[in-house]
Design a protein around this motif. Structure first.
Motif, PDB file in Angstrom:
ATOM      1  N   GLN A 202      40.888  40.689  59.924  1.00 23.21           N
ATOM      2  CA  GLN A 202      39.764  40.269  59.100  1.00 23.21           C
ATOM      3  C   GLN A 202      38.413  40.827  59.581  1.00 23.21           C
ATOM      4  O   GLN A 202      37.747  40.249  60.510  1.00 23.21           O
ATOM      5  N   GLY A 204      35.699  41.730  57.880  1.00 25.31           N
ATOM      6  CA  GLY A 204      34.557  41.336  57.198  1.00 25.31           C
ATOM      7  C   GLY A 204      33.763  40.358  57.839  1.00 25.31           C
ATOM      8  O   GLY A 204      33.878  39.911  59.049  1.00 25.31           O
ATOM      9  N   GLY A 223      35.257  37.168  55.923  1.00 28.89           N
ATOM     10  CA  GLY A 223      36.128  37.984  54.829  1.00 28.89           C
ATOM     11  C   GLY A 223      36.985  38.880  55.447  1.00 28.89           C
ATOM     12  O   GLY A 223      37.085  39.469  56.816  1.00 28.89           O
ATOM     13  N   GLU A 226      35.775  42.549  52.967  1.00 28.77           N
ATOM     14  CA  GLU A 226      34.482  42.354  52.595  1.00 28.77           C
ATOM     15  C   GLU A 226      33.964  40.980  53.053  1.00 28.77           C
ATOM     16  O   GLU A 226      34.335  40.726  53.856  1.00 28.77           O
ATOM     17  N   ASP A 227      32.723  40.529  52.593  1.00 27.54           N
ATOM     18  CA  ASP A 227      32.174  39.318  53.198  1.00 27.54           C
ATOM     19  C   ASP A 227      32.536  38.134  52.452  1.00 27.54           C
ATOM     20  O   ASP A 227      32.602  38.246  51.248  1.00 27.54           O
ATOM     21  N   THR A 228      32.459  37.092  53.182  1.00 32.13           N
ATOM     22  CA  THR A 228      32.433  35.790  52.560  1.00 32.13           C
ATOM     23  C   THR A 228      30.996  35.551  52.132  1.00 32.13           C
ATOM     24  O   THR A 228      30.410  35.608  53.318  1.00 32.13           O
ATOM     25  N   HIS A 244      38.515  32.906  53.111  1.00 27.94           N
ATOM     26  CA  HIS A 244      37.876  34.040  53.348  1.00 27.94           C
ATOM     27  C   HIS A 244      37.758  34.905  52.016  1.00 27.94           C
ATOM     28  O   HIS A 244      38.164  34.710  51.033  1.00 27.94           O
ATOM     29  N   ASN A 245      36.574  35.682  51.953  1.00 30.39           N
ATOM     30  CA  ASN A 245      36.196  36.314  50.622  1.00 30.39           C
ATOM     31  C   ASN A 245      35.617  35.446  49.610  1.00 30.39           C
ATOM     32  O   ASN A 245      35.481  35.986  48.523  1.00 30.39           O
ATOM     33  N   ARG A 247      33.002  33.593  47.336  1.00 29.83           N
ATOM     34  CA  ARG A 247      31.634  33.597  46.927  1.00 29.83           C
ATOM     35  C   ARG A 247      31.219  32.226  46.413  1.00 29.83           C
ATOM     36  O   ARG A 247      31.863  31.867  45.103  1.00 29.83           O
ATOM     37  N   SER A 263      38.963  34.192  48.462  1.00 30.65           N
ATOM     38  CA  SER A 263      38.771  35.063  47.202  1.00 30.65           C
ATOM     39  C   SER A 263      38.464  34.265  46.023  1.00 30.65           C
ATOM     40  O   SER A 263      38.067  34.897  45.016  1.00 30.65           O
ATOM     41  N   ARG A 265      35.734  32.525  43.418  1.00 27.68           N
ATOM     42  CA  ARG A 265      34.431  32.845  43.105  1.00 27.68           C
ATOM     43  C   ARG A 265      33.954  31.592  42.352  1.00 27.68           C
ATOM     44  O   ARG A 265      34.157  31.217  41.348  1.00 27.68           O
TER      45      ARG A 265
ATOM     46  N   THR C  35      38.936  47.994  50.236  1.00 26.51           N
ATOM     47  CA  THR C  35      39.582  47.347  48.905  1.00 26.51           C
ATOM     48  C   THR C  35      39.503  48.621  48.207  1.00 26.51           C
ATOM     49  O   THR C  35      38.790  49.779  48.449  1.00 26.51           O
TER      50      THR C  35
END
Lengths: 344, 344, 344
Positions: A202, A204, A223, A226-228, A244-245, A247, A263, A265, C35
């Motif tokens: 992990q 991010g 994340g 990428e980032d949370t 994680h991840n 948004r 992930s 959103r 990614t």
């Protein structure tokens, strides 16, 4: 409010300070706030929900905050506001006791030599700060907080007590985190290989926008690649889980025990009810409300209110109906067969 | 039990101590407790649930606690109790290892000069206590606990480890709080103003009655204007969320991951199942049971058991039935139309 | 990865190290992972889910990990793996920054004289360790952890920060516990006696097998008479609740906010979705999957996927259908009556 002496304001002072219209005696003193039912002569109360209108006339409050059409019914002085709840919130803040937190680092704190702490930040006892982390001006780090490596706190953040920022957590300005919350722990990323779990690293971080607030014992994982991300002014209640991840859009609020899986959103201005869940990799539009303990199993493209679950009944009734749920498809087929020709 | 040497009792001693009727050999020694299936000759077991009666004859337990009509079937000595589970609980307590906690304050603790700690309280390492807080006689404050300002602990409270009392938390006598719990954090009070959240100050406190127990990582928010209240002998399991201004009646128990939203009023002797939720501003009568993962969406005026949800089935069956749930109103209308004249 | 300088590998080096087949330029450098959509020329990405195949051709990744039949479509070098996600996980681990944790005990730590800490273990600041507890070689105990009495950590365990082991917790090798988790707290064992709760002593412990991982703020209660057991390689996400005497089979994973009530026995290789619950005293077979927020109310003897709940719809539709759920038994009776002769 800092220190011990309670402040006093007059109704007229409050009217001026918060741009409210005054009805009645402007010299009425306000030494505190209370409910309509509980307030006494030196206290201010409010009426926002018309359901409680009957309490207004009976209230002993010295001053009330009301909408214009309730001002006449006020027993004492009245302050008229377009939104009495908001006005009340701002007035009540005058009576909050904010503990004085002198700048400086408690001698017990363990600060890595490679960390930077602003000289006017407050760092309490039993705090540890890891390498390459930076704590900005005006931050308050309460007792027992653990800040790992590569974390950044912009100006005015408050970590109340026993908060953990594991690693790579970046907080915007004025972020407030309640006790026990954990940000930046490794997300639940697993792959099965030859019958055993392999951790997916992990790598991010977590990015939290300005003015966000995070509840007690809430978890926000970092994340994978990428980032949370929490955009600005997001509000999370206690015991919320953010995978994680994920948004989360600005101004969205999630109530206690709700969760968003990896992930997902979530849009802006959403309201997620207590205990509700949002599955991973889904998209939720702006201005979506999810009612308590509902499970979002598909993306929601339109604003609006969404629900799942069944109503509560006494257990005996519930058992009978629940047993029929298991036959629901068969039942529908029989109805379809017996009413053939009817539109389904 | 304090220290390392394991105590030994005879069956006769236990019978006398707990006012139980002895059958069989009163000299049978009891050095510990175990399950019927796992107990050996020097151990005591119990039979409370008739479902396990078959295990009684096969048990190697030296002594068993049973109801009167099971005494004959006991393989060794028997202690007869009206409620074998309660009697067993009291006997088993003799074998609990209670770590010795000498009075005094660990040198690492950070105690505000304006706090009061009873000289016979134990305050462990890495504990902080804020201004105007008082810790009563016989209290045990375990490692890493954070007690903020204006908190009061009456005699004999135990905060096990890493417990946080944020501010204005008042504990009665003998309150026990498990690790990670957070009491007195700000409730989730928000008002929307011009597109941004405004915090509604949370000026109340938390009042916890005598003999309450609070589980690990459970959260109890402080009230907005009045207090969040737990009456005496309330039991909360782990990861429970109690919103601001909630009131929980005496002797009510809430299982893990359950939640009560703001201003809910729950009666006495209620049982709330794991993961169940109670919406805000509702009233729940005394002696209500809510089954696991049910959601209480309206006030419950009568005692009894309540449920919501659907039964678990294999996923394929569930999918077919769940799809029909979305057509349930249409289905009912068709049935009504085709069976017109029948009472709905 | 230890320290600050980022490692660099070539595609050929990675192919050799992980026994993958190389397509294309073996000299392509890999300085990190990303990614497909986010990767640049010096980065490695992966394609595991065919749904994202369209992203492959458009990716700027210098190297991709793919299945054999996707290798031709790779824009740069490709590493062919039977399971690209697993191969990616192993490669990504090369780029994890693992903070250096020098052996030794931080001077602030409070270690009971009767505890044993391996000389090559790392014990961070504000850690307390109780009597008769042993910390094995290579263990890392992060800031603010509290280890009570009679706990054992085998080699290579990591308690990240603010983890609590209350008492009688035995960890196998390489167990990793995320911040805020509480293991070994007293289970929720209560008996009602003359209108008041009596605690049933919780005399057992917690046994955690090799390679288990426990999420942030997760709780695992100790057993009443025997132990709560996690077999090897069990993975628990954040905010999971495990009651006393539960047994979880090897390689089972439970997602965030899920729970297993007391004495449940869960098989091997099970997957429990987020927010799902398993009632007490049930048995769940190996290889059972429970979907998110489902409630397991009876033992599951067969592997497979299980679900409960209703689908999410807009609230207006939901209200109409939910109201009919309360009439479902009556509806089914009417259908049965009007279609008599049809098989139910």
């Amino acid at each position: 409010m800092r220190g011990m002496s309670a402040p006093v304001f007059t109704a007229a002072e409050l009217a001026q300070r918060f741009s409210l219209q005054l009805h009645g005696d402007g010299t009425a003193p306000v030494r505190g706030v209370a409910t309509l039912a509980g307030a006494g002569p030196g206290q201010l109360a409010f009426l926002a929900n018309p359901r409680y209108r009957a309490q207004l006339a009976a209230s002993r409050a010295g001053v009330v905050v009301v909408r214009a059409d309730d001002a006449q019914a006020a027993p004492g002085a009245a302050l008229v506001a377009r939104d009495p709840y908001v006005a009340f919130a701002r007035i009540a803040a005058l009576f909050e006791r904010v503990p004085a937190r002198a700048p400086g680092i408690h001698p017990s704190a363990a600060i890595d030599p490679g960390a930077e702490v602003s000289p006017d930040a407050h760092v309490g006892p039993f705090v540890s700060v890891g390498a390459r982390s930076r704590i900005g001006p005006g931050c308050v780090i309460g007792p027992g907080c653990t800040i790992g490596e590569d974390c950044t706190l912009d100006a005015g953040c408050e970590l109340q007590a026993r908060v953990t920022l594991v690693e790579r957590v970046r907080l915007g300005k004025r972020v407030r985190i309640l006790p026990g919350a954990v940000l930046g722990a490794a997300g639940f990323g697993l792959a099965m290989d030859a019958g055993r779990w392999v951790n997916v690293p992990q790598l991010g971080g977590v990015v939290v926008g300005d003015d966000c607030e995070i509840g007690a014992n809430t978890c926000i994982d970092r994340g994978a690649l990428e980032d949370t991300v929490l955009e600005e002014d997001v509000r999370l209640d206690n015991l919320v889980q953010i995978g994680h991840n994920v948004r989360i859009g600005a101004h969205t609020a999630m109530a206690g025990c709700s969760a968003a899986a990896g992930s997902a959103r979530i849009g802006r201005y959403c309201l997620v009810g207590g205990g509700a869940g949002i599955l991973g990799h889904l998209e939720v539009a702006d201005k979506v409300t999810v009612t308590a303990m509902s499970l979002v199993t598909h993306s929601l493209r339109e604003p609006g209110e969404y629900s799942s679950g069944t109503p509560l009944t006494d257990n005996r009734t519930w058992r009978k109906n629940a047993a029929r749920f298991k036959q629901l498809d068969a039942l529908a087929r029989r109805v379809n067969a017996s009413t053939q020709g009817s539109p389904e």
